[in-house]
Design a protein around this motif. Structure first.
Motif, PDB file in Angstrom:
ATOM      1  N   VAL A  26       0.845  -1.191   0.000  1.00 47.91           N
ATOM      2  CA  VAL A  26       0.000   0.000   0.000  1.00 47.91           C
ATOM      3  C   VAL A  26       0.883   1.244   0.000  1.00 47.91           C
ATOM      4  O   VAL A  26       0.644   2.192  -0.745  1.00 47.91           O
ATOM      5  CB  VAL A  26      -0.966  -0.020   1.211  1.00 47.91           C
ATOM      6  CG1 VAL A  26      -1.727   1.286   1.315  1.00 47.91           C
ATOM      7  CG2 VAL A  26      -1.908  -1.209   1.126  1.00 47.91           C
ATOM      8  N   LEU A  27       1.942   1.238   0.809  1.00 52.87           N
ATOM      9  CA  LEU A  27       2.859   2.382   0.876  1.00 52.87           C
ATOM     10  C   LEU A  27       3.493   2.677  -0.472  1.00 52.87           C
ATOM     11  O   LEU A  27       3.543   3.835  -0.895  1.00 52.87           O
ATOM     12  CB  LEU A  27       3.941   2.134   1.927  1.00 52.87           C
ATOM     13  CG  LEU A  27       5.008   3.226   2.058  1.00 52.87           C
ATOM     14  CD1 LEU A  27       4.378   4.554   2.454  1.00 52.87           C
ATOM     15  CD2 LEU A  27       6.075   2.811   3.051  1.00 52.87           C
TER      16      LEU A  27
ATOM     17  N   VAL B 143       0.653   4.365  -2.740  1.00 47.38           N
ATOM     18  CA  VAL B 143       0.239   5.735  -2.422  1.00 47.38           C
ATOM     19  C   VAL B 143       1.395   6.718  -2.511  1.00 47.38           C
ATOM     20  O   VAL B 143       1.179   7.895  -2.820  1.00 47.38           O
ATOM     21  CB  VAL B 143      -0.467   5.847  -1.048  1.00 47.38           C
ATOM     22  CG1 VAL B 143      -1.748   5.049  -1.032  1.00 47.38           C
ATOM     23  CG2 VAL B 143       0.436   5.447   0.087  1.00 47.38           C
TER      24      VAL B 143
ATOM     25  N   GLN C 206      -4.801   7.290  -2.878  1.00 48.27           N
ATOM     26  CA  GLN C 206      -5.245   7.406  -1.479  1.00 48.27           C
ATOM     27  C   GLN C 206      -6.769   7.455  -1.404  1.00 48.27           C
ATOM     28  O   GLN C 206      -7.368   6.873  -0.497  1.00 48.27           O
ATOM     29  CB  GLN C 206      -4.647   8.647  -0.828  1.00 48.27           C
ATOM     30  CG  GLN C 206      -3.156   8.542  -0.601  1.00 48.27           C
ATOM     31  CD  GLN C 206      -2.593   9.781   0.051  1.00 48.27           C
ATOM     32  OE1 GLN C 206      -3.188  10.331   0.966  1.00 48.27           O
ATOM     33  NE2 GLN C 206      -1.443  10.222  -0.421  1.00 48.27           N
TER      34      GLN C 206
ATOM     35  N   PHE D 121      -8.221   3.955  -1.695  1.00 51.76           N
ATOM     36  CA  PHE D 121      -8.136   3.216  -0.433  1.00 51.76           C
ATOM     37  C   PHE D 121      -9.169   3.725   0.568  1.00 51.76           C
ATOM     38  O   PHE D 121      -9.789   2.931   1.277  1.00 51.76           O
ATOM     39  CB  PHE D 121      -6.723   3.289   0.151  1.00 51.76           C
ATOM     40  CG  PHE D 121      -5.742   2.405  -0.561  1.00 51.76           C
ATOM     41  CD1 PHE D 121      -5.855   1.025  -0.497  1.00 51.76           C
ATOM     42  CD2 PHE D 121      -4.705   2.946  -1.302  1.00 51.76           C
ATOM     43  CE1 PHE D 121      -4.948   0.194  -1.156  1.00 51.76           C
ATOM     44  CE2 PHE D 121      -3.795   2.136  -1.963  1.00 51.76           C
ATOM     45  CZ  PHE D 121      -3.919   0.759  -1.891  1.00 51.76           C
TER      46      PHE D 121
ATOM     47  N   ASP E 173     -12.202   1.563   2.546  1.00 54.43           N
ATOM     48  CA  ASP E 173     -12.141   1.416   4.007  1.00 54.43           C
ATOM     49  C   ASP E 173     -13.426   0.835   4.582  1.00 54.43           C
ATOM     50  O   ASP E 173     -13.377  -0.001   5.490  1.00 54.43           O
ATOM     51  CB  ASP E 173     -11.852   2.755   4.690  1.00 54.43           C
ATOM     52  CG  ASP E 173     -10.412   3.213   4.536  1.00 54.43           C
ATOM     53  OD1 ASP E 173      -9.564   2.403   4.103  1.00 54.43           O
ATOM     54  OD2 ASP E 173     -10.141   4.392   4.859  1.00 54.43           O
TER      55      ASP E 173
ATOM     56  N   CYS F 159      -9.443   1.594   8.455  1.00 51.58           N
ATOM     57  CA  CYS F 159      -8.587   2.367   7.553  1.00 51.58           C
ATOM     58  C   CYS F 159      -7.458   1.480   7.024  1.00 51.58           C
ATOM     59  O   CYS F 159      -6.594   1.037   7.792  1.00 51.58           O
ATOM     60  CB  CYS F 159      -8.025   3.581   8.296  1.00 51.58           C
ATOM     61  SG  CYS F 159      -6.819   4.515   7.337  1.00 51.58           S
TER      62      CYS F 159
ATOM     63  N   CYS G 185      -4.996   2.324   4.898  1.00 54.83           N
ATOM     64  CA  CYS G 185      -3.703   3.016   4.949  1.00 54.83           C
ATOM     65  C   CYS G 185      -3.156   3.089   6.379  1.00 54.83           C
ATOM     66  O   CYS G 185      -1.947   3.121   6.575  1.00 54.83           O
ATOM     67  CB  CYS G 185      -3.817   4.409   4.339  1.00 54.83           C
ATOM     68  SG  CYS G 185      -4.030   4.389   2.542  1.00 54.83           S
ATOM     69  N   CYS G 186      -4.046   3.126   7.368  1.00 53.22           N
ATOM     70  CA  CYS G 186      -3.618   3.189   8.777  1.00 53.22           C
ATOM     71  C   CYS G 186      -3.145   1.829   9.279  1.00 53.22           C
ATOM     72  O   CYS G 186      -2.202   1.763  10.068  1.00 53.22           O
ATOM     73  CB  CYS G 186      -4.772   3.645   9.667  1.00 53.22           C
ATOM     74  SG  CYS G 186      -5.452   5.251   9.263  1.00 53.22           S
TER      75      CYS G 186
ATOM     76  N   LEU H  47      -0.532  -0.449   5.854  1.00 52.74           N
ATOM     77  CA  LEU H  47       0.344   0.346   4.985  1.00 52.74           C
ATOM     78  C   LEU H  47       1.514  -0.456   4.422  1.00 52.74           C
ATOM     79  O   LEU H  47       1.927  -0.245   3.285  1.00 52.74           O
ATOM     80  CB  LEU H  47       0.861   1.566   5.751  1.00 52.74           C
ATOM     81  CG  LEU H  47       1.578   2.642   4.953  1.00 52.74           C
ATOM     82  CD1 LEU H  47       0.642   3.253   3.916  1.00 52.74           C
ATOM     83  CD2 LEU H  47       2.121   3.715   5.873  1.00 52.74           C
TER      84      LEU H  47
END
Length: 74
Positions: free
Chosen positions: A11-12, A15, A22, A25, A29, A35, A37-38, A41
């Protein structure tokens, strides 16, 4: 090259290379229940899809579309 977004990418990586992803994603969610990304990641897309029971092909396609559209507008 937009097709460079592959299921093995984190994911990192996605993005940070394609900021427009972003939003994709964020839309996913709700399906994931948290989340992405949270909490994922550093996980690959295929691991994220398995973890959250998501449609990997649809997620990859949306990410590629977002990346393509962001490149077209720059």
């Amino acid at each position: 090259m937009i097709s460079a977004i592959e299921p093995g990418m984190t994911v990192l990586d996605i993005v940070s290379t394609y900021s427009a992803t972003q939003e994709v994603f964020k839309r996913w969610d709700d399906r994931a229940g948290e989340c992405i990304c949270c909490n994922a990641l550093f996980e690959s897309l295929d691991a994220v899809a398995e973890k959250y029971n998501l449609d990997l092909a649809a997620l990859v396609q949306e990410l590629r579309n977002a990346a393509r559209n962001s490149r077209a507008s720059t």
